[in-house]
Scaffold this motif. Structure first.
Motif, PDB file in Angstrom:
ATOM      1  N   GLU A  51       0.788  -1.231   0.000  1.00 31.86           N
ATOM      2  CA  GLU A  51       0.000   0.000   0.000  1.00 31.86           C
ATOM      3  C   GLU A  51       0.820   1.281   0.000  1.00 31.86           C
ATOM      4  O   GLU A  51       0.301   2.333  -0.353  1.00 31.86           O
ATOM      5  CB  GLU A  51      -0.969  -0.013   1.196  1.00 31.86           C
ATOM      6  CG  GLU A  51      -0.364   0.206   2.589  1.00 31.86           C
ATOM      7  CD  GLU A  51       0.334  -1.013   3.185  1.00 31.86           C
ATOM      8  OE1 GLU A  51       0.419  -2.053   2.516  1.00 31.86           O
ATOM      9  OE2 GLU A  51       0.805  -0.925   4.327  1.00 31.86           O
ATOM     10  N   TRP A  54       6.598   2.768   2.427  1.00 30.59           N
ATOM     11  CA  TRP A  54       7.092   2.090   3.636  1.00 30.59           C
ATOM     12  C   TRP A  54       7.004   0.580   3.454  1.00 30.59           C
ATOM     13  O   TRP A  54       7.957  -0.162   3.722  1.00 30.59           O
ATOM     14  CB  TRP A  54       6.235   2.507   4.834  1.00 30.59           C
ATOM     15  CG  TRP A  54       6.779   2.081   6.172  1.00 30.59           C
ATOM     16  CD1 TRP A  54       7.483   2.853   7.034  1.00 30.59           C
ATOM     17  CD2 TRP A  54       6.666   0.782   6.783  1.00 30.59           C
ATOM     18  NE1 TRP A  54       7.821   2.121   8.151  1.00 30.59           N
ATOM     19  CE2 TRP A  54       7.326   0.844   8.020  1.00 30.59           C
ATOM     20  CE3 TRP A  54       6.074  -0.423   6.405  1.00 30.59           C
ATOM     21  CZ2 TRP A  54       7.422  -0.233   8.893  1.00 30.59           C
ATOM     22  CZ3 TRP A  54       6.177  -1.507   7.273  1.00 30.59           C
ATOM     23  CH2 TRP A  54       6.836  -1.405   8.494  1.00 30.59           C
ATOM     24  N   ASP A 128       6.176  -5.412  12.830  1.00 32.30           N
ATOM     25  CA  ASP A 128       5.623  -4.114  12.420  1.00 32.30           C
ATOM     26  C   ASP A 128       4.336  -3.751  13.173  1.00 32.30           C
ATOM     27  O   ASP A 128       4.292  -2.750  13.853  1.00 32.30           O
ATOM     28  CB  ASP A 128       5.449  -4.088  10.882  1.00 32.30           C
ATOM     29  CG  ASP A 128       4.453  -3.065  10.396  1.00 32.30           C
ATOM     30  OD1 ASP A 128       4.375  -1.993  11.004  1.00 32.30           O
ATOM     31  OD2 ASP A 128       3.762  -3.341   9.394  1.00 32.30           O
ATOM     32  N   ARG A 129       3.278  -4.554  13.053  1.00 34.03           N
ATOM     33  CA  ARG A 129       2.010  -4.211  13.695  1.00 34.03           C
ATOM     34  C   ARG A 129       1.638  -5.239  14.782  1.00 34.03           C
ATOM     35  O   ARG A 129       1.924  -6.425  14.624  1.00 34.03           O
ATOM     36  CB  ARG A 129       0.882  -4.146  12.667  1.00 34.03           C
ATOM     37  CG  ARG A 129       1.099  -3.067  11.623  1.00 34.03           C
ATOM     38  CD  ARG A 129      -0.084  -2.948  10.699  1.00 34.03           C
ATOM     39  NE  ARG A 129       0.186  -1.968   9.664  1.00 34.03           N
ATOM     40  CZ  ARG A 129      -0.658  -1.666   8.688  1.00 34.03           C
ATOM     41  NH1 ARG A 129      -1.832  -2.263   8.628  1.00 34.03           N
ATOM     42  NH2 ARG A 129      -0.343  -0.766   7.788  1.00 34.03           N
ATOM     43  N   PRO A 182      -1.054   0.982  13.785  1.00 35.55           N
ATOM     44  CA  PRO A 182      -0.467   2.315  13.588  1.00 35.55           C
ATOM     45  C   PRO A 182      -1.520   3.419  13.507  1.00 35.55           C
ATOM     46  O   PRO A 182      -1.270   4.541  13.962  1.00 35.55           O
ATOM     47  CB  PRO A 182       0.329   2.196  12.288  1.00 35.55           C
ATOM     48  CG  PRO A 182      -0.134   0.952  11.633  1.00 35.55           C
ATOM     49  CD  PRO A 182      -0.638   0.056  12.713  1.00 35.55           C
ATOM     50  N   PHE A 210      -3.803   4.444   4.346  1.00 38.50           N
ATOM     51  CA  PHE A 210      -2.351   4.482   4.137  1.00 38.50           C
ATOM     52  C   PHE A 210      -1.958   4.585   2.656  1.00 38.50           C
ATOM     53  O   PHE A 210      -0.808   4.327   2.300  1.00 38.50           O
ATOM     54  CB  PHE A 210      -1.656   3.243   4.743  1.00 38.50           C
ATOM     55  CG  PHE A 210      -1.466   3.309   6.239  1.00 38.50           C
ATOM     56  CD1 PHE A 210      -0.872   4.408   6.835  1.00 38.50           C
ATOM     57  CD2 PHE A 210      -1.847   2.256   7.062  1.00 38.50           C
ATOM     58  CE1 PHE A 210      -0.670   4.466   8.209  1.00 38.50           C
ATOM     59  CE2 PHE A 210      -1.657   2.300   8.441  1.00 38.50           C
ATOM     60  CZ  PHE A 210      -1.058   3.407   9.011  1.00 38.50           C
ATOM     61  N   HIS A 235      -1.196  10.083   8.767  1.00 38.63           N
ATOM     62  CA  HIS A 235      -0.553   8.965   9.471  1.00 38.63           C
ATOM     63  C   HIS A 235       0.559   8.309   8.671  1.00 38.63           C
ATOM     64  O   HIS A 235       1.234   7.419   9.191  1.00 38.63           O
ATOM     65  CB  HIS A 235      -1.587   7.904   9.861  1.00 38.63           C
ATOM     66  CG  HIS A 235      -2.503   8.306  10.972  1.00 38.63           C
ATOM     67  ND1 HIS A 235      -3.369   7.435  11.581  1.00 38.63           N
ATOM     68  CD2 HIS A 235      -2.687   9.502  11.597  1.00 38.63           C
ATOM     69  CE1 HIS A 235      -4.054   8.061  12.533  1.00 38.63           C
ATOM     70  NE2 HIS A 235      -3.662   9.319  12.551  1.00 38.63           N
ATOM     71  N   ASN A 236       0.705   8.647   7.375  1.00 46.00           N
ATOM     72  CA  ASN A 236       1.930   8.229   6.670  1.00 46.00           C
ATOM     73  C   ASN A 236       2.247   9.188   5.526  1.00 46.00           C
ATOM     74  O   ASN A 236       1.422  10.030   5.149  1.00 46.00           O
ATOM     75  CB  ASN A 236       1.869   6.761   6.195  1.00 46.00           C
ATOM     76  CG  ASN A 236       1.045   6.544   4.938  1.00 46.00           C
ATOM     77  OD1 ASN A 236       0.257   7.392   4.546  1.00 46.00           O
ATOM     78  ND2 ASN A 236       1.224   5.395   4.313  1.00 46.00           N
ATOM     79  N   CYS A 284       9.508   6.299  10.946  1.00 44.46           N
ATOM     80  CA  CYS A 284       9.128   4.930  11.300  1.00 44.46           C
ATOM     81  C   CYS A 284       9.952   4.025  10.386  1.00 44.46           C
ATOM     82  O   CYS A 284       9.769   4.048   9.165  1.00 44.46           O
ATOM     83  CB  CYS A 284       7.634   4.725  11.064  1.00 44.46           C
ATOM     84  SG  CYS A 284       7.087   3.054  11.436  1.00 44.46           S
TER      85      CYS A 284
HETATM   86  O1  GYE Z   1       3.514   3.702   8.498  1.00 49.31           O
HETATM   87  C1  GYE Z   1       2.499   2.870   6.524  1.00 49.31           C
HETATM   88  C2  GYE Z   1       2.243   1.481   6.090  1.00 49.31           C
HETATM   89  O2  GYE Z   1       2.502  -0.473   9.659  1.00 49.31           O
HETATM   90  C3  GYE Z   1       4.158   1.079  10.224  1.00 49.31           C
HETATM   91  O3  GYE Z   1       1.969   0.801   7.287  1.00 49.31           O
HETATM   92  C4  GYE Z   1       3.361   0.480   9.165  1.00 49.31           C
HETATM   93  C5  GYE Z   1       2.559   1.478   8.350  1.00 49.31           C
HETATM   94  C6  GYE Z   1       3.343   2.590   7.704  1.00 49.31           C
HETATM   95  O4  GYE Z   1       1.339   1.346   5.109  1.00 49.31           O
HETATM   96  O5  GYE Z   1       3.111   3.638   5.530  1.00 49.31           O
END
Ligand code: GYE
Length: 330
Positions: A51, A54, A128-129, A182, A210, A235-236, A284
């Motif tokens: 997506e 990042w 990551d999450r 996130p 995102f 947020h991104n 991040c």
């Molecule tokens: O910030 C975003 C991505 O989970 C940290 O996912 C990740 C986030 C990131 O799509 O750009």
């Protein structure tokens, strides 16, 4: 005994010893799983999707690190759908991989499949999450960022910048994927940081998933509904980059008429910051691959690992972005 015969025996012995040690090493590598066949650790990895910048950098980091570590990687792209991730994890269980790692697209709804992995004796690593499972024994460890902190750093910067602002400061927020760690955490951290300043008001907040295209589209709606937007918190980077197009199309100057704060600090975001279109980025890091492979080796060997491992991160102003950009890896 002739020297020649001695040499032959020594050489033969060495071969036997070497073969023995290689076999031993192969045995320990395969662990409980039988997915590999050539003695390598087999890692099943379920990625969220593709997506954002990042995510692309994260995928590259994981694939490169697996090759580097000699780990056989079974990689699945879930296209941002939880049901695809659950399916991928079930496939990995069926294939008897040694370790499963995944970046959960949303926080809730994982207990059943995690229990299945646990019952099959396959250790799971979250990367990551995070998930919101109450039972922490369903996974071995979490490797990733402190998203609440990222949101807080973004909010604190804004508080500092608007200290002397005369009137109210109208903020719009582009949230990440609904229900994702996130998005939840960055929203929370940002809100907490600005809470003590009643002149800082979030006038609209919506998900842009995102993604760049969604960021643009939601920003168009924000601009139509709110004539006086002072600040965008995205947020991104990708959603912020999409929003730039909407802002410019509305005849406003990004970075001047509207202050833009984002999270990630991928190359395109850093370029926008260096160009003066963004105003601040909380970093991040997506470069989780090498640490993930270390953890895979450890949990496969049955070693204890810390329950949570956090990535070190920083923040960037426009000036700092100009300095950092030439050496930026992603
Ligand atoms: O910030 C975003 C991505 O989970 C940290 O996912 C990740 C986030 C990131 O799509 O750009």
């Amino acid at each position: 005994m002739s020297t020649r015969r001695t040499r032959t025996i020594v050489a033969a012995l060495a071969t036997v010893l070497l073969a023995g040690s290689m076999a031993a090493c192969g045995n320990s590598d395969t662990g409980g799983g039988d997915g590999g066949g050539d003695g390598k650790i087999v890692l099943g990895f379920s990625q969220v999707g593709a997506e954002s910048g990042w995510r692309t950098a994260n995928t590259t980091s994981i694939k490169d690190a697996a090759v580097e570590a000699g780990i056989e990687l079974k990689f699945d792209d879930a296209q941002q759908k939880q049901e695809n991730q659950i399916k991928a994890i079930r496939n990995f269980i069926q294939q008897k991989v040694d370790v499963i790692a995944f970046s959960p697209v949303v926080e809730s709804g994982w207990d059943t499949v995690l229990k299945e992995a646990k019952d099959a004796g396959i250790p799971v690593i979250l990367t990551d999450r995070a998930v919101d499972s109450a039972d922490k024994t369903l996974y071995k460890t979490f490797l990733g960022s402190d998203f609440v902190k990222e949101g807080r750093l973004a909010g604190e910067w804004l508080v500092e910048q608007t200290k002397t602002a005369a009137g109210p400061v109208n903020i719009v927020e582009l949230q990440g994927t609904t229900g994702s760690a996130p998005a939840n955490d960055r929203k929370e951290g940002f809100a907490a940081a600005i809470a003590a300043n009643p002149n800082l008001k979030i006038v609209a907040s919506q998900s842009g998933d995102f993604k760049r295209a969604d960021g643009k589209q939601v920003m168009e709606q924000f601009l139509k509904a709110n004539p006086d937007i002072d600040v965008l918190f995205a947020h991104n980077d990708d959603m912020g980059l999409g929003a730039l197009e909407a802002i410019t199309a509305a005849g406003k100057v990004p970075g001047k008429d509207i202050t833009i704060i984002t999270i990630d600090a991928v190359k395109d975001g850093m370029q926008a910051l260096a160009d003066g279109k963004f105003n601040f980025i909380a970093e991040c890091s997506p470069l989780l691959g090498p640490q993930l492979m270390e953890l895979v080796k450890k949990v496969e060997a049955g070693e204890e690992v810390p329950a949570r491992i956090e990535t070190e991160e920083t923040t960037f102003t426009q000036e700092q972005a100009r300095e950092a950009l030439p050496n930026r890896k992603y």
